[in-house]
Design a protein around this motif. Sequence first.
Motif, PDB file in Angstrom:
ATOM      1  N   GLY A  90       0.627  -1.255  -0.127  1.00 25.25           N
ATOM      2  CA  GLY A  90       0.128  -0.033  -0.131  1.00 25.25           C
ATOM      3  C   GLY A  90       0.874   1.160  -0.128  1.00 25.25           C
ATOM      4  O   GLY A  90       0.253   2.341  -0.420  1.00 25.25           O
ATOM      5  N   VAL A  91       1.991   1.440   0.404  1.00 25.78           N
ATOM      6  CA  VAL A  91       3.062   2.315   0.422  1.00 25.78           C
ATOM      7  C   VAL A  91       3.785   2.340  -0.840  1.00 25.78           C
ATOM      8  O   VAL A  91       3.835   3.337  -1.485  1.00 25.78           O
ATOM      9  CB  VAL A  91       4.176   2.093   1.430  1.00 25.78           C
ATOM     10  N   LEU A  92       4.428   0.985  -1.284  1.00 23.85           N
ATOM     11  CA  LEU A  92       5.310   0.977  -2.325  1.00 23.85           C
ATOM     12  C   LEU A  92       4.397   1.135  -3.728  1.00 23.85           C
ATOM     13  O   LEU A  92       4.995   1.938  -4.743  1.00 23.85           O
ATOM     14  CB  LEU A  92       5.848  -0.390  -2.452  1.00 23.85           C
ATOM     15  N   VAL A  93       3.358   0.629  -3.895  1.00 23.65           N
ATOM     16  CA  VAL A  93       2.431   0.667  -5.082  1.00 23.65           C
ATOM     17  C   VAL A  93       1.939   2.280  -5.359  1.00 23.65           C
ATOM     18  O   VAL A  93       2.346   2.834  -6.714  1.00 23.65           O
ATOM     19  CB  VAL A  93       1.226  -0.231  -5.123  1.00 23.65           C
ATOM     20  N   PRO A  94       1.614   2.965  -4.662  1.00 23.08           N
ATOM     21  CA  PRO A  94       1.169   4.292  -4.852  1.00 23.08           C
ATOM     22  C   PRO A  94       2.471   5.308  -5.081  1.00 23.08           C
ATOM     23  O   PRO A  94       2.589   6.233  -5.877  1.00 23.08           O
ATOM     24  CB  PRO A  94       0.401   4.773  -3.639  1.00 23.08           C
ATOM     25  N   LEU A  95       3.462   4.700  -4.445  1.00 17.74           N
ATOM     26  CA  LEU A  95       4.700   5.811  -4.766  1.00 17.74           C
ATOM     27  C   LEU A  95       5.084   5.317  -6.219  1.00 17.74           C
ATOM     28  O   LEU A  95       5.756   6.287  -7.157  1.00 17.74           O
ATOM     29  CB  LEU A  95       5.882   5.211  -3.887  1.00 17.74           C
ATOM     30  N   LEU A  96       5.234   3.960  -6.790  1.00 20.05           N
ATOM     31  CA  LEU A  96       5.450   3.656  -8.069  1.00 20.05           C
ATOM     32  C   LEU A  96       4.367   4.375  -8.977  1.00 20.05           C
ATOM     33  O   LEU A  96       4.925   4.860 -10.036  1.00 20.05           O
ATOM     34  CB  LEU A  96       5.614   2.251  -8.193  1.00 20.05           C
ATOM     35  N   GLN A  97       3.262   4.425  -8.733  1.00 14.79           N
ATOM     36  CA  GLN A  97       2.123   5.087  -9.615  1.00 14.79           C
ATOM     37  C   GLN A  97       2.530   6.575  -9.789  1.00 14.79           C
ATOM     38  O   GLN A  97       2.287   7.054 -10.810  1.00 14.79           O
ATOM     39  CB  GLN A  97       0.939   4.834  -9.064  1.00 14.79           C
ATOM     40  N   THR A  98       2.770   7.251  -8.750  1.00 12.53           N
ATOM     41  CA  THR A  98       2.863   8.608  -8.544  1.00 12.53           C
ATOM     42  C   THR A  98       4.273   8.887  -9.344  1.00 12.53           C
ATOM     43  O   THR A  98       4.342   9.991 -10.262  1.00 12.53           O
ATOM     44  CB  THR A  98       3.360   9.162  -7.247  1.00 12.53           C
ATOM     45  N   ALA A  99       5.151   8.080  -9.349  1.00 14.30           N
ATOM     46  CA  ALA A  99       6.524   8.396  -9.918  1.00 14.30           C
ATOM     47  C   ALA A  99       6.161   8.172 -11.455  1.00 14.30           C
ATOM     48  O   ALA A  99       6.608   8.969 -12.171  1.00 14.30           O
ATOM     49  CB  ALA A  99       7.515   7.258  -9.470  1.00 14.30           C
ATOM     50  N   VAL A 100       5.548   7.250 -11.865  1.00 11.99           N
ATOM     51  CA  VAL A 100       5.156   6.924 -13.234  1.00 11.99           C
ATOM     52  C   VAL A 100       4.346   8.209 -13.780  1.00 11.99           C
ATOM     53  O   VAL A 100       4.512   8.770 -14.902  1.00 11.99           O
ATOM     54  CB  VAL A 100       4.307   5.722 -13.712  1.00 11.99           C
ATOM     55  N   LEU A 101       3.374   8.382 -13.066  1.00 14.56           N
ATOM     56  CA  LEU A 101       2.443   9.558 -13.533  1.00 14.56           C
ATOM     57  C   LEU A 101       3.326  10.916 -13.506  1.00 14.56           C
ATOM     58  O   LEU A 101       3.159  11.750 -14.740  1.00 14.56           O
ATOM     59  CB  LEU A 101       1.445   9.820 -12.197  1.00 14.56           C
ATOM     60  N   ALA A 102       4.118  11.178 -12.689  1.00 13.67           N
ATOM     61  CA  ALA A 102       4.959  12.412 -12.924  1.00 13.67           C
ATOM     62  C   ALA A 102       6.052  12.414 -13.917  1.00 13.67           C
ATOM     63  O   ALA A 102       5.966  13.288 -14.737  1.00 13.67           O
ATOM     64  CB  ALA A 102       5.870  12.467 -11.450  1.00 13.67           C
ATOM     65  N   VAL A 103       6.406  11.285 -14.108  1.00 15.29           N
ATOM     66  CA  VAL A 103       7.381  11.145 -15.541  1.00 15.29           C
ATOM     67  C   VAL A 103       6.619  11.164 -16.665  1.00 15.29           C
ATOM     68  O   VAL A 103       6.842  11.929 -17.541  1.00 15.29           O
ATOM     69  CB  VAL A 103       8.270   9.921 -15.365  1.00 15.29           C
ATOM     70  N   GLY A 104       5.273  10.722 -16.481  1.00 14.35           N
ATOM     71  CA  GLY A 104       4.412  10.730 -17.727  1.00 14.35           C
ATOM     72  C   GLY A 104       4.002  12.157 -17.891  1.00 14.35           C
ATOM     73  O   GLY A 104       3.895  12.590 -19.012  1.00 14.35           O
ATOM     74  N   GLY A 105       3.639  13.000 -16.841  1.00  9.08           N
ATOM     75  CA  GLY A 105       3.441  14.151 -17.106  1.00  9.08           C
ATOM     76  C   GLY A 105       4.401  15.162 -17.724  1.00  9.08           C
ATOM     77  O   GLY A 105       4.133  16.026 -18.750  1.00  9.08           O
ATOM     78  N   MET A 106       5.748  14.837 -17.367  1.00  5.98           N
ATOM     79  CA  MET A 106       6.822  15.434 -17.980  1.00  5.98           C
ATOM     80  C   MET A 106       6.832  15.178 -19.403  1.00  5.98           C
ATOM     81  O   MET A 106       7.244  16.101 -20.365  1.00  5.98           O
ATOM     82  CB  MET A 106       8.190  15.339 -17.241  1.00  5.98           C
ATOM     83  N   ARG A 107       6.934  13.852 -19.773  1.00 13.41           N
ATOM     84  CA  ARG A 107       6.900  13.486 -20.986  1.00 13.41           C
ATOM     85  C   ARG A 107       5.816  13.987 -21.882  1.00 13.41           C
ATOM     86  O   ARG A 107       5.926  14.414 -23.144  1.00 13.41           O
ATOM     87  CB  ARG A 107       6.837  11.786 -21.298  1.00 13.41           C
ATOM     88  N   LEU A 108       4.327  14.393 -21.238  1.00 13.85           N
ATOM     89  CA  LEU A 108       3.366  15.026 -21.872  1.00 13.85           C
ATOM     90  C   LEU A 108       3.650  16.452 -22.318  1.00 13.85           C
ATOM     91  O   LEU A 108       3.510  16.629 -23.349  1.00 13.85           O
ATOM     92  CB  LEU A 108       2.187  14.840 -21.186  1.00 13.85           C
TER      93      LEU A 108
END
Length: 639
Positions: free
Chosen positions: A268-286
Amino acid sequence: MDAATGPDSATGDAGSARSARPASAAADRLLLGAARHSAARTAGIALFSTASAIAAIALPAVLGRTLDRVLDRDGGLTFWVGLCAALIAAEVLFDALVALLTGTANARSTAWLRRRGVDHLLAVGPGRAGRFQPGDLVTRLSGNAAEAGTAPAAAATGLASLLTPLGGLAALALIDIWLAVVFLAGAPALILLLRVFARSSSDSVARYQRVQGDIAARLVEALGGARTVAAAGTAERERERVLAPLPELDVQGRRMWRVYGRAVAQSGVLVPLLQTAVLAVGGMRLAAGGISVGDLLAATRYAALAAGIGAVAGQLSAIIRSRAAARRTAELLELPPVRYGTRPLPAGGPGRLELHGVTVLRGGAPVLRSVDLVVPGGSTMAVVGRSGAGKSVLAAVAGRLADPDSGRVTLDGVPLTEAAPDALRREVGYAFERPQLFGGTVGAAIGFGPYEPPAAGVEAAGRAAGADTFVRLLPAGYGTALADAPLSGGELQRLGLARAFAHAGRLLILDDATSSLDSVTELQVGRALVHEVRAGTRLLVAHRVSSAARADLVAWLEDGRIRAVGPHETLWELPDYRAVFGDPESEDAEYADAGAFDDLGVVGGPGGGSGIGRGERAGSGGPEGLPGSGGAERESGPR
């Protein structure tokens, strides 16, 4: 007590570790057999769960493409919206099919495991099966078999649960390689989490199931002695004994939930961190124009799929529980079955029974020691001795309810280990001190055996055993349901005798089967045994002087050895022999009382009783025909 909690916990854990691998291999073979039994359904589960996973993986990409079409105001929205709807409907349909097939596969696998366990348990015989307590056996063949039966379906769906995160990771890489790199940075932590969960959960589940079996064994034992507990006023003490393992069950149950809860919390801690990291990088790539808005939507969903630790952990937990339960069920199947031969017994054999050098060990200690004994065909031999002398063990060995650790037993010259099982059970019958009745009605209980005798034979056996009078007083006579026929100890014994008489073969073994009968009824049964039951050899485990006096010969057991064999009147001259039956003076009185029934033509006084098979053997053989053999039931325990 659990090995880890005892004083020799280190030694116990080392022994457990040494035996873990072969036990796990046996469990895996058992689960593979269950999977083959439900192969079509298991394959269907794997196919539909995989199809559902593919639909789930395809859906985010289609949703992203649909969003891009909406934002760009391109045509063809109907196709993409319809494709989204089709993927959603397909996922729902496939999940429903998986649920249906999972239920039927679990039921079939469980039934197969239980049938195999019961068949094997009956094949190993009561001696070898006695290493397990009855309650523990019930737990292994019911609850544990049901948990083990879920393994094929859990394994099939587990493949799909692995496909979903792997497919999500691959989809991330296809959208943008940097998104996959960010996710992979946290993958080692996810793998470590799964590994720790699997190891800790496996141990706690195995211990929990073992304690469950211990409680069940104590409960069955307590229920079997409920009248004794009530009469002794020890209900509270017995309740405490039955529930004594509850603290250990609580410890292991809490441990299981802590392991699972820790895995869920960490994910529950690790998965949201990974999702947030992917979303952050995805936002920068967008922002950089590397991906579209639809790609970012799909990437967010794929990150959740790739981090689907909950689904994987749930399937892994189910497989771990199933495998632990299969290990307990497989332990039953590891017991070696009784091996039979194919030799028929000689036609018309007199039933000559011979024991040559028979030694039986119980717990490493000898119960019978190099016993040599010959029971002449057509004779009656009583086996007497003090409690613990090995009488019931000898009776079990004589009809092959148990095998000797060394030595040989033959019937009409054929070693029992070489005799065909059908012939052996048709020609060797048993009656026990505490018989267990099987069948829906009283008549069916008497007819229970290797073959079904006619109704006239059942009634004739009832008369011979002295049971006919009270059976006819029941509401439906021989057709009365057993549940509607409350029976005293003596009545129960008479029905057990009737069952043996109805299937009497060349050898009939009565293991203290008249102990609950009064003297008059016992004498009447003895007379009927001569006149109304098929002629043959009788081996009687006897505690009463009157029973020994009616036999042709008496085998006197002492400390597992044959001390003497001879007529009762000859042995009666020995003070030690008289002492076997208790106080000599009181037994003299009992013997004299038995002599008072000489008018029945069954018993005589010291030095000259008529005896079963001696004075009246020529007239034996049932006028109404009580043919056949004796079925065997599990004896109530060695005496």
